[in-house]
Design an enzyme around this catalytic site. Structure first.
Site: not given
Length: 337
Positions: A200, A278
């Site tokens: 990420e 998320d």
């Protein structure tokens, strides 16, 4: 042609990357703060929402941990998860695999049992009330040390028959997967599935480490894998599922605009990408919002959306018969719409 929003909402799907603490909406945060007589550093719901302007992952985490402080008793964790499942069901989610961060709570003196029992009760209620099945994934906080992770795994022992796997989250940069290789090996010996956030903010090397050292069964995020063609080939050939989170990527500046999001590029390169929310309370939307936003930005049609939903079921930790049943329902829905 981009698919209609209602096609997305009703599209049968699984959610594989959801931090339950990250579904704490400001309204519930205030309600729990009042119920538990906990002081929070905001004076209104509007002030909380105004604070949701992040420049990086750490900015977000600072607010995330402050919000979690209102979670004190079993009912709080039940209410948190119950609210998530209601929203998930409205978004067409048939199955969810949710992360929880026990260290966030045990480090505040909240017993592991309080957290686990509250979440598990809500998971059971969601299946009865909404028909949404779920699995629980225990995440280790990577900014803490290996000993703390081992202690958490030990504390979880009475619940391991109800925990599907372990994960790795929190601040990625400076905390490579190799730091947790031994605890992931121990989790694997216990029969737990293994997932990890990698690629990420961290480099492609972190993804290699997650694959080779943590022996992951699923990759969380993985965006930066695209920088390494050899890594892309490996992920594609192995059928590794990537749990991609478009609105999170935008909010945390992983991408500067959803028009530049690589989701369809991942699909085109044979990666088993999925769409997830998320930390939806913080990042501006639940799973259907993520589908809609990236579909509009990238011009995704029904075929791509159906593939993303298919990937969510095939990448889940359901057994093969359960996956097959979901895929039959998905195919029927797509054929009829």
């Amino acid at each position: 042609m981009t698919a209609a929003p209602d096609f997305i909402t009703r599209l049968p799907k699984a959610e594989l990357h959801l931090h339950i603490e990250g579904s704490l909406e400001p309204e519930l945060m205030f309600a729990l703060a009042k119920r538990n007589r906990v002081a929070i550093p905001f004076d209104s719901v509007e002030a909380v929402r105004a604070a949701y302007s992040f420049s990086n992952l750490q900015d977000f985490l600072d607010i995330y941990y402050a919000g979690a402080d209102v979670l004190r008793v079993e009912q709080d964790f039940y209410d948190l998860a119950d609210a998530y499942f209601a929203r998930a069901a409205a978004d067409g989610v048939a199955h969810a695999e949710i992360f929880f961060d026990p260290q966030t709570h045990t480090d505040r003196g909240i017993p592991f049992q309080v957290v686990a029992d509250g979440l598990l009760s809500a998971m059971h209620a969601a299946e009865t009330r909404h028909g949404v099945s779920s699995k629980l994934i225990l995440c280790f906080l990577r900014h803490l040390d290996e000993d703390a992770a081992f202690a958490t795994l030990k504390a979880a022992d009475p619940w391991l028959d109800r925990i599907a796997g372990v994960g790795l989250d929190s601040s990625e940069l400076g905390h490579p997967p190799e730091k947790f290789a031994r605890v992931f090996a121990a989790a694997g010996e216990l029969g737990l599935k293994r997932v990890a956030h990698a690629g990420e903010e961290g480099p492609p090397d972190y993804v290699w480490q997650a694959l080779d050292l943590l022996k992951i069964d699923r990759l969380d995020h993985g965006n930066r894998s695209l920088e390494d063609p050899a890594l892309v080939r490996r992920l594609a050939e192995s059928g590794m599922t990537l749990t991609v989170c478009p609105l999170s990527n935008l909010k945390l500046c992983v991408v500067d605009n959803l028009t530049n999001h690589p989701l369809d590029q991942m699909l085109a390169q044979g990666l088993r990408a999925t769409v997830n929310s998320d930390d939806p309370a913080y990042f501006g939307g639940y799973v259907a919002d993520n589908y809609r936003a990236v579909a509009a930005a990238r011009g995704l049609g029904k075929a791509e959306l159906a593939q993303l939903a298919r990937n969510s079921f095939t990448g889940s930790f359901l057994d093969e018969a359960e996956k097959a049943a979901h895929l039959v329902r998905l195919d029927a829905y797509v054929a009829a719409n």
